[in-house]
Design a protein around this motif. Structure first.
Motif, PDB file in Angstrom:
ATOM      1  N   MET A  70       0.920  -1.291  -0.097  1.00 49.78           N
ATOM      2  CA  MET A  70      -0.046   0.274  -0.336  1.00 49.78           C
ATOM      3  C   MET A  70       1.109   1.230   0.322  1.00 49.78           C
ATOM      4  O   MET A  70       1.866   1.345   0.738  1.00 49.78           O
ATOM      5  CB  MET A  70      -0.534   0.617   1.503  1.00 49.78           C
ATOM      6  N   ALA A  71       0.371   2.944  -0.880  1.00 46.97           N
ATOM      7  CA  ALA A  71       1.052   3.218  -1.113  1.00 46.97           C
ATOM      8  C   ALA A  71       1.021   4.550   0.266  1.00 46.97           C
ATOM      9  O   ALA A  71       0.030   4.321   1.146  1.00 46.97           O
ATOM     10  CB  ALA A  71       0.886   4.259  -1.791  1.00 46.97           C
ATOM     11  N   SER A  72       2.250   4.984   0.891  1.00 43.72           N
ATOM     12  CA  SER A  72       2.095   5.777   2.458  1.00 43.72           C
ATOM     13  C   SER A  72       1.667   6.848   2.225  1.00 43.72           C
ATOM     14  O   SER A  72       1.660   8.434   0.765  1.00 43.72           O
ATOM     15  CB  SER A  72       3.225   5.434   2.917  1.00 43.72           C
ATOM     16  N   SER A  73       0.579   7.637   2.146  1.00 44.60           N
ATOM     17  CA  SER A  73       0.232   9.231   2.667  1.00 44.60           C
ATOM     18  C   SER A  73       1.742  10.057   3.216  1.00 44.60           C
ATOM     19  O   SER A  73       1.223  10.777   3.133  1.00 44.60           O
ATOM     20  CB  SER A  73      -0.777   9.047   3.575  1.00 44.60           C
ATOM     21  N   ASP A  74       2.890   9.802   3.507  1.00 45.17           N
ATOM     22  CA  ASP A  74       3.673  10.579   3.847  1.00 45.17           C
ATOM     23  C   ASP A  74       4.281  10.877   3.203  1.00 45.17           C
ATOM     24  O   ASP A  74       4.529  10.049   2.037  1.00 45.17           O
ATOM     25  CB  ASP A  74       4.636   9.611   5.109  1.00 45.17           C
ATOM     26  N   PRO A  75       4.704  12.482   2.697  1.00 44.37           N
ATOM     27  CA  PRO A  75       5.334  12.977   1.749  1.00 44.37           C
ATOM     28  C   PRO A  75       7.296  12.224   1.793  1.00 44.37           C
ATOM     29  O   PRO A  75       7.913  12.929   2.750  1.00 44.37           O
ATOM     30  CB  PRO A  75       5.483  14.120   1.882  1.00 44.37           C
ATOM     31  N   ILE A  76       7.320  10.810   1.451  1.00 39.30           N
ATOM     32  CA  ILE A  76       8.366  10.884   1.341  1.00 39.30           C
ATOM     33  C   ILE A  76       9.573  10.813   0.206  1.00 39.30           C
ATOM     34  O   ILE A  76      10.494  11.874   0.404  1.00 39.30           O
ATOM     35  CB  ILE A  76       8.998   9.048   1.018  1.00 39.30           C
ATOM     36  N   ILE A  77       9.164  11.690  -1.363  1.00 39.19           N
ATOM     37  CA  ILE A  77       9.553  11.960  -2.249  1.00 39.19           C
ATOM     38  C   ILE A  77      10.400  13.500  -1.754  1.00 39.19           C
ATOM     39  O   ILE A  77       9.528  14.113  -1.119  1.00 39.19           O
ATOM     40  CB  ILE A  77       9.399  11.821  -3.464  1.00 39.19           C
ATOM     41  N   PRO A  78      11.558  13.518  -2.886  1.00 40.57           N
ATOM     42  CA  PRO A  78      11.967  15.796  -2.821  1.00 40.57           C
ATOM     43  C   PRO A  78      10.843  16.840  -3.170  1.00 40.57           C
ATOM     44  O   PRO A  78      10.607  15.490  -3.972  1.00 40.57           O
ATOM     45  CB  PRO A  78      13.350  15.031  -2.875  1.00 40.57           C
ATOM     46  N   THR A  79      10.705  17.812  -2.710  1.00 42.13           N
ATOM     47  CA  THR A  79       9.486  18.352  -3.521  1.00 42.13           C
ATOM     48  C   THR A  79      10.767  19.249  -3.789  1.00 42.13           C
ATOM     49  O   THR A  79       9.775  19.985  -5.197  1.00 42.13           O
ATOM     50  CB  THR A  79       8.219  19.182  -2.571  1.00 42.13           C
ATOM     51  N   THR A  80      12.167  19.288  -3.907  1.00 41.42           N
ATOM     52  CA  THR A  80      12.364  20.484  -4.461  1.00 41.42           C
ATOM     53  C   THR A  80      13.971  20.227  -4.630  1.00 41.42           C
ATOM     54  O   THR A  80      14.110  19.196  -3.515  1.00 41.42           O
ATOM     55  CB  THR A  80      13.006  21.968  -3.929  1.00 41.42           C
ATOM     56  N   PHE A  81      14.846  20.745  -5.140  1.00 39.70           N
ATOM     57  CA  PHE A  81      15.978  20.411  -5.822  1.00 39.70           C
ATOM     58  C   PHE A  81      16.687  21.609  -5.264  1.00 39.70           C
ATOM     59  O   PHE A  81      16.517  22.487  -5.936  1.00 39.70           O
ATOM     60  CB  PHE A  81      16.598  19.228  -7.213  1.00 39.70           C
ATOM     61  N   VAL A  82      17.844  21.262  -4.426  1.00 37.08           N
ATOM     62  CA  VAL A  82      18.109  22.671  -4.290  1.00 37.08           C
ATOM     63  C   VAL A  82      19.984  22.451  -5.621  1.00 37.08           C
ATOM     64  O   VAL A  82      21.114  22.220  -5.672  1.00 37.08           O
ATOM     65  CB  VAL A  82      19.146  23.096  -2.864  1.00 37.08           C
ATOM     66  N   LEU A  83      19.900  23.639  -6.073  1.00 42.93           N
ATOM     67  CA  LEU A  83      20.624  22.944  -7.679  1.00 42.93           C
ATOM     68  C   LEU A  83      22.193  23.813  -7.333  1.00 42.93           C
ATOM     69  O   LEU A  83      22.168  24.802  -6.060  1.00 42.93           O
ATOM     70  CB  LEU A  83      20.273  24.702  -8.747  1.00 42.93           C
ATOM     71  N   ASN A  84      23.819  23.948  -8.008  1.00 47.55           N
ATOM     72  CA  ASN A  84      24.735  23.925  -7.266  1.00 47.55           C
ATOM     73  C   ASN A  84      24.581  25.287  -7.219  1.00 47.55           C
ATOM     74  O   ASN A  84      25.648  26.000  -6.746  1.00 47.55           O
ATOM     75  CB  ASN A  84      25.592  23.968  -8.550  1.00 47.55           C
ATOM     76  N   ASN A  85      23.830  26.039  -7.623  1.00 44.40           N
ATOM     77  CA  ASN A  85      24.240  27.597  -7.258  1.00 44.40           C
ATOM     78  C   ASN A  85      23.273  28.107  -5.861  1.00 44.40           C
ATOM     79  O   ASN A  85      22.925  29.332  -5.671  1.00 44.40           O
ATOM     80  CB  ASN A  85      24.235  28.876  -8.376  1.00 44.40           C
ATOM     81  N   GLY A  86      22.350  27.553  -5.040  1.00 44.06           N
ATOM     82  CA  GLY A  86      21.946  27.644  -4.129  1.00 44.06           C
ATOM     83  C   GLY A  86      20.293  27.641  -4.577  1.00 44.06           C
ATOM     84  O   GLY A  86      19.467  27.608  -3.838  1.00 44.06           O
ATOM     85  N   ILE A  87      19.649  27.625  -5.984  1.00 47.02           N
ATOM     86  CA  ILE A  87      18.746  27.897  -6.331  1.00 47.02           C
ATOM     87  C   ILE A  87      17.913  26.672  -6.308  1.00 47.02           C
ATOM     88  O   ILE A  87      18.174  25.763  -6.068  1.00 47.02           O
ATOM     89  CB  ILE A  87      18.388  27.890  -7.913  1.00 47.02           C
ATOM     90  N   MET A  88      16.438  26.595  -5.734  1.00 47.82           N
ATOM     91  CA  MET A  88      15.364  25.942  -5.444  1.00 47.82           C
ATOM     92  C   MET A  88      14.761  25.548  -6.759  1.00 47.82           C
ATOM     93  O   MET A  88      14.123  26.423  -6.736  1.00 47.82           O
ATOM     94  CB  MET A  88      14.743  26.320  -4.190  1.00 47.82           C
ATOM     95  N   MET A  89      15.044  24.456  -6.998  1.00 45.16           N
ATOM     96  CA  MET A  89      13.964  23.880  -8.227  1.00 45.16           C
ATOM     97  C   MET A  89      12.995  22.701  -7.860  1.00 45.16           C
ATOM     98  O   MET A  89      13.381  22.190  -7.329  1.00 45.16           O
ATOM     99  CB  MET A  89      14.577  23.515  -9.134  1.00 45.16           C
ATOM    100  N   PRO A  90      11.555  22.974  -8.382  1.00 42.32           N
ATOM    101  CA  PRO A  90      10.605  21.346  -7.673  1.00 42.32           C
ATOM    102  C   PRO A  90      10.585  20.553  -8.485  1.00 42.32           C
ATOM    103  O   PRO A  90      11.149  20.567  -9.423  1.00 42.32           O
ATOM    104  CB  PRO A  90       9.825  22.692  -8.825  1.00 42.32           C
ATOM    105  N   SER A  91      10.612  19.960  -8.179  1.00 40.35           N
ATOM    106  CA  SER A  91      11.129  17.957  -8.293  1.00 40.35           C
ATOM    107  C   SER A  91      10.801  17.262  -9.714  1.00 40.35           C
ATOM    108  O   SER A  91      11.049  16.517 -10.110  1.00 40.35           O
ATOM    109  CB  SER A  91      11.136  17.316  -7.077  1.00 40.35           C
ATOM    110  N   ILE A  92       9.308  18.355  -9.153  1.00 38.45           N
ATOM    111  CA  ILE A  92       8.185  17.882 -10.546  1.00 38.45           C
ATOM    112  C   ILE A  92       7.701  18.963 -11.436  1.00 38.45           C
ATOM    113  O   ILE A  92       7.165  19.876 -10.495  1.00 38.45           O
ATOM    114  CB  ILE A  92       7.221  16.344  -9.617  1.00 38.45           C
ATOM    115  N   GLY A  93       7.896  18.702 -13.002  1.00 40.83           N
ATOM    116  CA  GLY A  93       7.709  19.943 -13.617  1.00 40.83           C
ATOM    117  C   GLY A  93       6.936  19.163 -14.778  1.00 40.83           C
ATOM    118  O   GLY A  93       6.447  17.847 -14.376  1.00 40.83           O
TER     119      GLY A  93
END
Length: 298
Positions: A1-24
């Motif tokens: 059964m799939a969990s209801s807890d948010p397990i996957i990353p929602t953002t990634f921090v790029l190498n210049n510090g910018i936050m990018m959503p993980s899903i587009g």
């Protein structure tokens, strides 16, 4: 059964510090203005905040109209979304800065969050032509200048191999790409590229997450290992393929036009068990590629 807890990353921090959503939301081959408007509406409602396009997709103008119309509907500002577009292979080299300005004009934006070199080769050069290398370096120089001047939040590449990345990083421009957007799915994992990007803090972003669906090939979605994993976790094969990438810190930009699929592709609050990840990883032995091949580009 799939969990209801948010397990996957929602953002990634790029190498210049910018936050990018993980899903587009990918927008390849979504060209009609009314369809673009509907898709962006569905996506914003479903919580998408990253949108991926390219000059060669021919839909930048329609996306710009959609953002202008729909962001107020959802009480959003320009800063609330992350927009990626790409330099066309026909604009490689000295035309890169002019091409970026044209994309901004099309999108009706003052900046994009991420600007990528779409392909390592030029449109009118044979793949083996050594001039591709010089043209690529000149394009990167222009993108670096755009970044240094504060005209774009981050710059990167798409479809670059390890050799292409090494050449770029050995040039005198000094800026490491923030993102490399490549074909990446269980049938085609590019393990050496994955390791290289990890080592140099280049975020991998996957396209063709569902395999060859853009060319009406559903082999990956229908693969017995993918289907059995989906049944076990009570999710869809598409969701399995997206989480498979995200669990390995690879961002995804799934394309969809139907509202249920758009919503489904962002409803990924589950984790694939280790034994199932291993089985999915073994599918790379098939080594099936669906998109254009950059490895032949000099």
């Amino acid at each position: 059964m799939a969990s209801s807890d948010p397990i996957i990353p929602t953002t990634f921090v790029l190498n210049n510090g910018i936050m990018m959503p993980s899903i587009g939301l990918g927008t390849y081959r979504i060209r009609q203005s009314d369809i673009v408007m509907q898709v962006v509406d569905y996506a914003l409602e479903a919580g998408y905040r990253m949108f991926d396009t390219a000059a060669v997709y021919g839909n930048e103008i329609h996306l710009g109209e959609a953002f202008k119309t729909l962001l107020p509907k959802y009480d959003l500002e320009r800063e609330d979304i992350f927009v990626t577009t790409k330099l066309s292979p026909s604009d490689h080299g000295s035309r890169a800065e002019q091409a970026y300005q044209k994309s901004l004009e099309n999108l009706d934006l003052e900046y994009v969050d991420l600007y990528l070199i779409h392909f390592p080769g030029g449109a009118k050069l044979p793949a083996e032509d050594k001039r591709n290398t010089k043209m690529r370096e000149l394009s990167w120089c222009k993108l670096t200048e755009l970044y240094d001047d504060g005209k774009v939040n981050a710059v990167g590449v798409s479809n670059f191999t390890v050799a292409h990345l090494e050449g770029l990083m050995e040039s005198n421009h000094g800026l490491v790409p923030a993102v490399n957007q490549v074909e990446w799915h269980p049938y085609y994992t590019q393990s050496s590229l994955y390791k290289f990007c990890k080592q140099h803090h280049i975020t991998l972003q996957a396209y063709c997450s569902f395999g060859g669906t853009s060319c009406s090939n559903n082999s990956l979605l229908n693969d017995p290992v993918v289907v059995s994993t989906a049944l076990k976790l009570e999710v869809t094969p598409a969701q399995v393929l997206l989480v498979w990438a995200l669990q390995q810190d690879v961002a995804v930009i799934p394309k969809a036009v139907h509202p249920e699929h758009i919503k489904e592709n962002r409803s990924l609050n589950f984790k694939i068990p280790e034994e199932d990840m291993k089985a999915l990883n073994q599918l790379s032995e098939k080594n099936v590629k669906y998109a254009w091949d950059p490895s032949i580009v000099a």
